[in-house]
Design a protein around this motif. Structure first.
Motif, PDB file in Angstrom:
ATOM      1  N   ASP A  79      56.292  19.747  64.200  1.00  0.00           N
ATOM      2  CA  ASP A  79      56.019  20.895  63.337  1.00  0.00           C
ATOM      3  C   ASP A  79      54.692  20.666  62.636  1.00  0.00           C
ATOM      4  O   ASP A  79      54.412  19.543  62.210  1.00  0.00           O
ATOM      5  N   HIS A  98      53.760  20.125  57.162  1.00  0.00           N
ATOM      6  CA  HIS A  98      54.173  18.817  56.666  1.00  0.00           C
ATOM      7  C   HIS A  98      55.313  18.896  55.635  1.00  0.00           C
ATOM      8  O   HIS A  98      56.250  18.105  55.683  1.00  0.00           O
ATOM      9  N   THR A 149      58.527  19.550  57.397  1.00  0.00           N
ATOM     10  CA  THR A 149      58.828  18.433  58.289  1.00  0.00           C
ATOM     11  C   THR A 149      59.460  17.272  57.536  1.00  0.00           C
ATOM     12  O   THR A 149      60.399  16.650  58.020  1.00  0.00           O
ATOM     13  N   LEU A 157      60.427  15.139  66.239  1.00  0.00           N
ATOM     14  CA  LEU A 157      60.321  16.311  65.382  1.00  0.00           C
ATOM     15  C   LEU A 157      58.883  16.809  65.406  1.00  0.00           C
ATOM     16  O   LEU A 157      57.967  16.070  65.027  1.00  0.00           O
ATOM     17  N   MET A 166      57.703  11.923  63.997  1.00  0.00           N
ATOM     18  CA  MET A 166      57.130  13.226  63.667  1.00  0.00           C
ATOM     19  C   MET A 166      55.764  13.376  64.326  1.00  0.00           C
ATOM     20  O   MET A 166      54.965  12.442  64.302  1.00  0.00           O
ATOM     21  N   ARG A 200      63.008  15.792  58.437  1.00  0.00           N
ATOM     22  CA  ARG A 200      63.086  14.370  58.797  1.00  0.00           C
ATOM     23  C   ARG A 200      64.213  13.687  58.038  1.00  0.00           C
ATOM     24  O   ARG A 200      65.020  12.966  58.629  1.00  0.00           O
TER      25      ARG A 200
END
Length: 132
Positions: free
Chosen positions: A13, A16, A19, A11, A35, A23
Motif C-alpha cells: 500500500d 504509510h 499500512t 502488505l 511492507m 501491519r
C-alpha cells in the motif's frame, strides 16, 4: 485454542499511515509482515519471499488497472491475494474478483473484516466482504 501463525504476509500500500495500522493487525496472524509501497517491490517481494498471502491496495500502481495483479499471478500463481479498496462500486469488486483475487475487502471494513477474510482465504474460500 490459539491459531498457528502463518509464516509471511506481504502488505502492499502506498499510504504509510494506513499500512502501519494494517501491519499491526496482521502481526496477530503472521510471524512476518513485509511492507512494500509500489508494484515493483510487490512483485520482487512475492517472488523472493514466497509469502502465504498478499494484501494489496487496488490503487497501488500509479496507473489504473490490474496490471500489477496479472504480473503477480503470472509469477506466483498459487499466492493468495486479498485486494483492499476504498471503491465500493459493484463494477470494481467484480473486476477484481473476475481477475482472480481470492478476496476483496473495503478499506472501511479492515478493522472488522480483514482477519476473518485471511482465515477464509486460508481455507480456500473466495470472499467479497463488501457484499456481506
Amino acid at each position: 485454542m490459539p491459531k498457528t501463525p502463518l509464516s509471511c504476509v506481504l502488505l502492499a500500500d502506498r499510504h504509510h499511515g494506513l499500512t502501519e495500522g494494517v501491519r499491526c493487525l496482521l502481526e496477530t496472524s503472521f510471524e512476518t509482515v513485509v511492507m512494500v509501497a509500489d508494484e515493483v517491490s510487490l512483485l520482487e517481494g512475492a517472488i523472493r519471499l514466497r509469502p502465504d498471502v498478499a494484501v494489496v491496495d487496488l490503487s497501488l500502481a500509479q496507473s489504473s488497472g490490474l496490471g500489477w495483479f496479472h504480473a503477480l499471478r503470472q509469477h506466483c500463481p498459487n499466492l493468495k491475494v486479498i485486494v483492499l479498496s476504498v471503491h465500493d462500486e459493484q463494477s470494481v469488486r467484480q473486476a477484481v474478483m473476475d481477475a482472480g483475487a481470492n478476496a476483496f475487502v473495503l478499506k472501511s471494513a479492515i478493522a472488522t473484516e480483514l482477519l476473518t477474510t485471511v482465515d477464509a482465504v486460508r481455507q480456500g474460500r473466495r470472499e467479497d466482504v463488501s457484499i456481506r
